[in-house]
Design an enzyme around this catalytic site. Structure first.
Site, PDB file in Angstrom:
ATOM      1  CD  GLU A   1       4.607   5.695  13.541  1.00 34.00           C
ATOM      2  OE1 GLU A   1       3.902   4.677  13.628  1.00 34.00           O
ATOM      3  OE2 GLU A   1       4.425   6.558  12.652  1.00 34.00           O
TER       4      GLU A   1
ATOM      5  CG  HIS B   1       3.827   4.545   8.149  1.00 33.02           C
ATOM      6  ND1 HIS B   1       2.941   3.817   8.910  1.00 33.02           N
ATOM      7  CD2 HIS B   1       4.351   5.489   8.981  1.00 33.02           C
ATOM      8  CE1 HIS B   1       2.944   4.285  10.157  1.00 33.02           C
ATOM      9  NE2 HIS B   1       3.796   5.296  10.214  1.00 33.02           N
TER      10      HIS B   1
ATOM     11  CG  ASN C   1      -0.459  -0.101   2.499  1.00 28.00           C
ATOM     12  OD1 ASN C   1       0.765  -0.037   2.653  1.00 28.00           O
ATOM     13  ND2 ASN C   1      -1.298  -0.221   3.505  1.00 28.00           N
TER      14      ASN C   1
END
Ligand code: TYD
Length: 182
Positions: free
Chosen positions: A158, A147, A144
């Site tokens: 993150e 992110h 996909n």
């Protein structure tokens, strides 16, 4: 680097400051300094989608404050997807994320976490709306393309996982008057 970096960009208008996020806006609108982690996954890099994705975030009005191309170490990937460790697709996900380079970026701006998720589209590409990155460039959840952090708290975590503080650049733009009424 704890000192102030000054550099020339776009006719000498930009000023770079290391480790000084949001100094230039003070307390007037701290929310425009929200940051998120966006990463172009190995399939996106292989398919030469990096430029297209950067273009979308720039045109939207967000500011790039960190970017690097890297072969993601297994330690980062296992930490990044820690919550998915028990899912059946986890081994395939880690294998895919380690299959080639990733372009990790930090974008800054008002409501950037939520806006990025909307720009990225649904996790399952077959459900992602046209106009989103996944809706335009992906057909399957397992590839996909991109992110984006799903909350402000997760984004902070993150960003700390993928970037050293010194790799993030706080710099002033002159277009914030056109982007925000502050
Ligand atoms: P998740 O964190 O749920 O989604 P998002 O990336 O939209 O935040 O899942 C992380 C990645 O795991 C997802 O982008 C693609 C992969 N994945 C699968 O391969 N199969 C699945 O069934 C799910 C839910 C995710």
């Amino acid at each position: 680097m704890s000192f102030i970096l000054r550099g020339l960009l776009s006719g000498g208008r930009a000023v770079y400051r290391a480790r000084a996020p949001c100094l230039h806006y003070g307390s007037v609108a701290p929310d425009i300094c929200e940051r998120t982690l966006v990463a172009v996954k190995p399939d996106g890099v292989q398919r030469r989608l990096v430029g297209e994705i950067i273009k979308r975030f720039e045109k939207r009005g967000f500011k790039l404050v960190g970017m690097k191309l890297l072969q993601a170490p297994e330690g980062i990937l296992s930490e990044h997807y820690h919550d998915l460790q028990k899912k059946p697709f986890y081994p395939a996900l880690i294998h895919y994320m380690a299959s080639g380079p990733v372009v990790a970026m930090v974008w800054e701006g008002h409501n950037v976490v939520k806006s990025s998720r909307l720009m990225v589209g649904e996790t399952d590409s077959s459900q992602a709306k046209p106009g989103t990155v996944r809706g335009d460039f992906s057909v399957h959840i397992s590839r996909n393309v991109i992110h984006a952090s799903d909350s402000v708290e997760v984004a902070e975590k993150e960003i700390g996982l993928w970037f050293h503080r010194a790799e993030l650049v706080s710099w002033e733009t002159n277009d914030h008057i056109d982007l925000y009424q502050v």
